[in-house]
Design an enzyme around this catalytic site. Structure first.
Site, PDB file in Angstrom:
ATOM      1  CD  GLU A  41      -2.628   1.259   2.147  1.00  0.00           C
ATOM      2  OE1 GLU A  41      -3.284   1.604   2.473  1.00  0.00           O
ATOM      3  OE2 GLU A  41      -2.285   0.291   3.640  1.00  0.00           O
ATOM      4  CE  LYS A 113      -7.263   0.580   3.290  1.00  0.00           C
ATOM      5  NZ  LYS A 113      -6.185   1.433   3.839  1.00  0.00           N
ATOM      6  CB  CYS A 149      -4.514  -1.847   4.428  1.00  0.00           C
ATOM      7  SG  CYS A 149      -3.662  -2.171   5.713  1.00  0.00           S
TER       8      CYS A 149
END
Length: 544
Positions: A41, A113, A149
């Site tokens: 990330e 994300k 993540c």
């Protein structure tokens, strides 16, 4: 299908350096036969960039670096984490936590994300707008499910419902062949084992392999341990990459090992040691320092810090200073010198007696008619702080503070004295962990003098002083602190665990009263689930 995992150590905002690291890792994976390469990330940026993203040129420079990186990627695609503008045209935060799919010199796809953590050390909703949908990437006849993540963390492992979206389920509903996760998951004790358990569960539930690429290295207070892995569709950890070091591994998903990967049994002390060495090395070198100095008191805290520093930076880059006062025992000086000789670090002895006498004489007219008390004790700590800061300034050393979490919690430390410094290496280690780690260091031979470990701890600021003249036994103190600081229990709830109420309330009061000290303390390396610093935000002025 062979997936290369590039477990890289980036520096926040170092776009040229990060591009160079990513290309080196990418090419190493190509040499291993990778068909696609995945990175952690925000690997192009460094995690967490925090308010740097608000600087006018930060995101443009990031996108410029991304374009250059894309131009270097040929037939084998590269998944890289970066920060993008929020160009949705809708109200919201200005940026996106993003991943780019680079292929044949171009940015072929972008992923946003979806789940943005805002708890503990995370504050992503301050900066980023979440992705509105989870769309797979179609490439070479495959359907790739890309997550970033938090997107893959499940409610069970977060211990509370935080989101009304489930990116993994959304992607699996669109027929993905496997899941790729770009992660920057910071270390705390027990976290690698927790991740393994979760990734195995996610893979089994989804029925597809999970490729998890985690960052490694340290930025400020956070240490990233790596431990990237591959979980097979039946819920086995098929591949486990090393912890606390950069690494590139290419995994053939069509021929994963039949059994579990050979996973070493975690040793808490070993993990703590590796995390602290990595955190110390990266903090010093990424800040542009080459050497450190510290006070050597003959106590266990400074001894442990010296061992970590010598390992992280090399003995030739560690300068110890022993500063005996009229109350210092001969054994403390001898233990400091013996430790320095064992480690091969420089150790100079500079007594503070004359300076202490001069300061008391200078203040005598103002202190007339009063008795000596903690004021004179703190004078000694502050004189030592002066000496150490002078050494730091003269030779360009970064000064390391040596206080532990137990002392910092209850304020058993001197502001502008032993708290002086640029990095608090063991400030997230409770005292009993300090003992555990020191004994682990000595498991094969004596490195820290056993006398340092075995003698009763003392600040040696008055005759025959012992820590437990002021503090409860450390095993009691640490037990209560864990319940109060890490688990947020009330005094009444802590008493139900078998602790004496008067001690519980004394500790609770001391923790609350000393918030002002901690907010002036040097940054410390986070190795427990709740460290003082960026993950614990308490007001100084409060009456709760």
């Amino acid at each position: 299908m062979k997936v290369g995992i590039a477990q890289v150590n980036g520096v926040i905002g170092d776009f040229p350096g990060n591009v160079k690291r990513l290309l080196h890792a990418y090419r190493e994976c190509l040499e291993q036969g990778a068909d696609i390469v995945v990175t952690p990330e925000l690997s192009l940026v460094g995690y967490p960039p925090r308010d740097l993203v608000f600087k006018s040129q930060f995101v443009p420079k990031c996108l410029q670096a991304l374009d250059y990186l894309a131009g270097e990627v040929k037939e084998i695609p590269l998944l890289v984490g970066y920060v993008d503008h929020n160009d949705s045209g809708k109200p919201g935060k200005p940026f996106r936590n993003a991943a780019a799919f680079l292929h044949k010199g171009e940015i072929r796809a972008k992923i946003w994300k979806t789940l943005l953590p805002t708890y503990d050390v995370f504050d992503e909703r301050r900066y980023f707008e979440p992705g509105e949908s989870c769309e797979p990437i179609l490439w070479n006849g495959l359907c790739l499910g890309v997550t970033i993540c938090e997107d893959i963390w499940t409610e069970e492992f977060l211990h509370r419902p935080l989101y009304d979206r489930d990116p993994v389920r959304e992607l699996c509903g669109k027929g993905v062949d496997f899941l790729l996760n770009l992660s920057a998951s910071p270390f705390h004790l027990g976290k690698p084992e927790l991740r393994r358990e979760m990734m195995a569960e996610v893979a089994k539930e989804a029925g597809v392999p999970v490729i998890y690429a985690n960052a490694v290295g340290a930025n400020d207070q956070l240490v990233f341990d790596g431990h990237s892995l591959v979980a097979s569709a039946d819920g086995r950890i098929a591949v486990q990459m090393p912890g606390f070091s950069e690494s590139c591994v290419t995994v053939d998903l069509d021929s994963l090992p039949a059994g579990e990967a050979d996973l070493p049994q975690p040793v808490a002390a070993g993990q703590l040691y590796d995390a602290l060495v990595l955190g110390l090395r990266d903090y010093v070198t990424k800040c542009g320092f080459r050497s450190v100095c510290l006070g050597l008191s003959g106590g266990i805290d400074s001894a442990l810090t010296a061992v970590l520093a010598a390992d992280a930076l090399g003995a030739e880059n560690v300068h110890g200073l022993t500063m005996p006062s009229p109350f210092s025992s001969g054994g403390s000086v001898d233990d400091s010198v013996a430790l320095a000789e064992t480690l091969g670090i420089r150790c100079d002895i500079v007594p503070i007696k004359d300076t202490f006498t001069s300061v008391k004489e200078a203040m005598a007219p103002l202190f007339a008619g009063t008795k000596e008390d903690v004021t004179e004790e703190n004078m000694q700590a502050r004189i030592r702080g002066l000496y150490l800061m002078s050494l730091s300034n003269k030779f360009g050393h970064l000064l390391l503070t040596t206080g532990n979490k137990s002392e910092l919690a209850v304020g058993y430390c001197t502001i502008y004295g032993d708290m002086c410094g640029g990095l608090a290496v063991i400030s997230d280690l409770p005292k009993m962990r300090v003992y555990e780690l020191s004994r682990w260091i000595n498991r094969e031979r004596e490195i820290i003098p056993w006398n340092t470990i075995d003698k009763p701890p003392s600040a040696e600021l008055r005759p025959d002083q012992k820590d437990q003249d002021t503090l409860p036994p450390y095993e009691v103190l640490d037990g209560i602190l864990e319940l109060y600081v890490e688990r947020h229990l009330s005094a009444e709830e802590i008493v139900e665990h078998g602790y004496e109420e008067s001690i519980v309330r004394w500790i609770q009061r001391r923790v609350d009263l000393n918030e002002w000290k901690r907010q002036q303390a040097a940054p410390g390396l986070r190795v427990t689930s709740k460290a003082f610093g960026m993950g614990r935000r308490m007001p100084i002025v409060q009456r709760f």
